[in-house]
Design a protein around this motif. Sequence first.
Motif, PDB file in Angstrom:
ATOM      1  N   GLY A  49       0.789  -1.250   0.124  1.00 28.53           N
ATOM      2  CA  GLY A  49       0.100   0.075  -0.065  1.00 28.53           C
ATOM      3  C   GLY A  49       0.921   1.310  -0.035  1.00 28.53           C
ATOM      4  N   VAL A  50       0.348   2.325  -0.596  1.00 35.63           N
ATOM      5  CA  VAL A  50       1.156   3.507  -0.674  1.00 35.63           C
ATOM      6  C   VAL A  50       1.625   4.202   0.574  1.00 35.63           C
ATOM      7  N   LEU A  51       0.367   4.223   1.353  1.00 29.76           N
ATOM      8  CA  LEU A  51       0.490   4.866   2.725  1.00 29.76           C
ATOM      9  C   LEU A  51      -0.362   3.923   3.606  1.00 29.76           C
ATOM     10  N   PRO A  52       0.074   3.852   4.850  1.00 31.81           N
ATOM     11  CA  PRO A  52      -0.557   3.286   6.028  1.00 31.81           C
ATOM     12  C   PRO A  52      -1.921   3.488   5.983  1.00 31.81           C
ATOM     13  N   GLY A  53      -2.660   2.550   6.202  1.00 34.74           N
ATOM     14  CA  GLY A  53      -4.225   2.740   6.476  1.00 34.74           C
ATOM     15  C   GLY A  53      -4.946   2.606   5.142  1.00 34.74           C
ATOM     16  N   LEU A  54      -4.314   2.631   4.092  1.00 34.41           N
ATOM     17  CA  LEU A  54      -4.766   2.734   2.575  1.00 34.41           C
ATOM     18  C   LEU A  54      -5.026   1.103   2.132  1.00 34.41           C
ATOM     19  N   SER A  55      -5.775   0.572   1.151  1.00 32.17           N
ATOM     20  CA  SER A  55      -5.633  -0.274   0.665  1.00 32.17           C
ATOM     21  C   SER A  55      -4.687  -0.907  -0.070  1.00 32.17           C
ATOM     22  N   THR A  56      -4.418  -2.219  -0.075  1.00 27.08           N
ATOM     23  CA  THR A  56      -3.077  -2.944  -0.693  1.00 27.08           C
ATOM     24  C   THR A  56      -3.379  -3.576  -1.639  1.00 27.08           C
ATOM     25  N   MET A  57      -2.328  -3.396  -2.535  1.00 30.43           N
ATOM     26  CA  MET A  57      -2.564  -4.174  -4.006  1.00 30.43           C
ATOM     27  C   MET A  57      -2.284  -5.721  -3.904  1.00 30.43           C
ATOM     28  N   LYS A  58      -3.501  -6.376  -4.055  1.00 26.58           N
ATOM     29  CA  LYS A  58      -3.496  -7.848  -4.119  1.00 26.58           C
ATOM     30  C   LYS A  58      -2.574  -8.734  -4.779  1.00 26.58           C
ATOM     31  N   PRO A  59      -2.274  -9.864  -4.628  1.00 29.35           N
ATOM     32  CA  PRO A  59      -0.998 -10.638  -5.266  1.00 29.35           C
ATOM     33  C   PRO A  59      -1.707 -10.938  -6.664  1.00 29.35           C
ATOM     34  N   ASN A  60      -2.957 -11.149  -6.830  1.00 30.35           N
ATOM     35  CA  ASN A  60      -3.612 -11.686  -8.177  1.00 30.35           C
ATOM     36  C   ASN A  60      -3.324 -10.196  -9.079  1.00 30.35           C
ATOM     37  N   THR A  61      -3.728  -9.116  -8.302  1.00 33.32           N
ATOM     38  CA  THR A  61      -3.914  -7.693  -8.903  1.00 33.32           C
ATOM     39  C   THR A  61      -2.383  -7.649  -9.610  1.00 33.32           C
ATOM     40  N   ALA A  62      -1.453  -7.693  -8.754  1.00 29.90           N
ATOM     41  CA  ALA A  62      -0.049  -7.460  -9.087  1.00 29.90           C
ATOM     42  C   ALA A  62       0.271  -8.400 -10.501  1.00 29.90           C
TER      43      ALA A  62
END
Length: 465
Positions: A49-62
Amino acid sequence: MNGRAVIALDTRTVRSLAVFRIIVGCAAVLLGCVVLVGGWALGMNALKGVLPGLSTMKPNTAAGIVTLGAGLALTAFGRGSHVLCKAAAALALGLGLVTLAECALDWNAGIDQLLFKDSGALPAAFPERPAMATALMISLLGAALVCAQRPTLHLMKTFAALSSSLIAWAALNSYVFGAQALREVPLFSSVALHTAAVMLVLSVGVLAVEPVSWPMRTVLASGTGGIVCRWLLPPAILAPPFLGWLLTREGPMDLFPPEFDWAVYAAASSLGSVLLIMLLAHRITLIEAERNAAMELSRHDPLTGLANRRAYDSFLLENFNLAKRHGHAFSLMLLDVDRFKSYNDAYGHPAGDELLRTVAILLSSLARETDLPARIGGEEFAVVLPETDLAGAHILAERARLEVERSSLFRRRVTVSVGIAAMTDLTADTSTLVQDCDAALYRAKEAGRNRVSSGSELAQVLPDS
């Protein structure tokens, strides 16, 4: 052509678009690999995730971003890479469609944790599953790349890429106005900030593949439409979210209640629209001025400043037809500098050019505003004479001959031979008139030069001088 206009891109533009696709594709592959390896394999949460508390990029998305980036980059390497490009696109399309089916049918196909498992997530959720909006963007871009190499499917490619860019842009704008708003919409609930950004750039890259359909055809056009698009699209796209962010952020700028903020937003949007329209009008005015200047230059001889052959032909035809239709007098004068080659050989080409410029100035000074003096060959000039009979043409021709002969601006005595002809009932078209006048000029040359000769049909009226 199937009734559609297709732009012809120059080699430089084609090469630039190919380089752009390679850069975007490689950047997407790099970002996806960094998230997969650094974020998920090595557990560096700052890369998920770009910043703490924001959604993360999932493995399948990557993984989907890696395959889309590879497919996009491969489009720049010719037909030999088409199979690999379609394979990468089909893999991304399959991943996106399966994830969409999981989200829509509340089904677990077992692919969410195929690469990595998020041990810190709630057990009841599907923590590694991409958001439905993310799966939709991967599916759209995968389908667009599959269609990109087929001319009959360019419209589908464009629609899919535009749809993906709209979804990505909506997600990015949601982050501008507050990430909490994004989480309240199920479709976008876990779209990561860098996911939305890279999907937007990938969408633009896919639009640049075989850009023969709208809107890339319009943006890349070399005419007024393309120039206006390239000037106005960036502020039109970026200004509204910036203004919205400025009005909704908390701090010293938060001076008004929310209702008034919307009023300010509406007023500023109207002002922005007016400014864009004014900029559009100003740009079109500049383009038209440049085009008119170029057209004016294209109709003038660069050496003498007189009308060139193109302008002469157009003026001659238009005024001949008018005179023929209304029964008005119409004449033509052809003038040739005698022994110009020997003058050039004796004094050099710069002196010859200066001679031609001087003759052009003398002709311009004698012609009326309604006449058209022109340089139609090396040392050959013409004067189109509307509303002028043979007698009037003869007077002008004789004055021109004498002006040149008596001029002291040349390095030696210079003379000209002149042929004139007037339109009669027997003059069928401009070709007949020109032939008559050219024959008169030839007779003037044959008779010893430095004289005026009249056209065959009217030679009996005025003797050669």
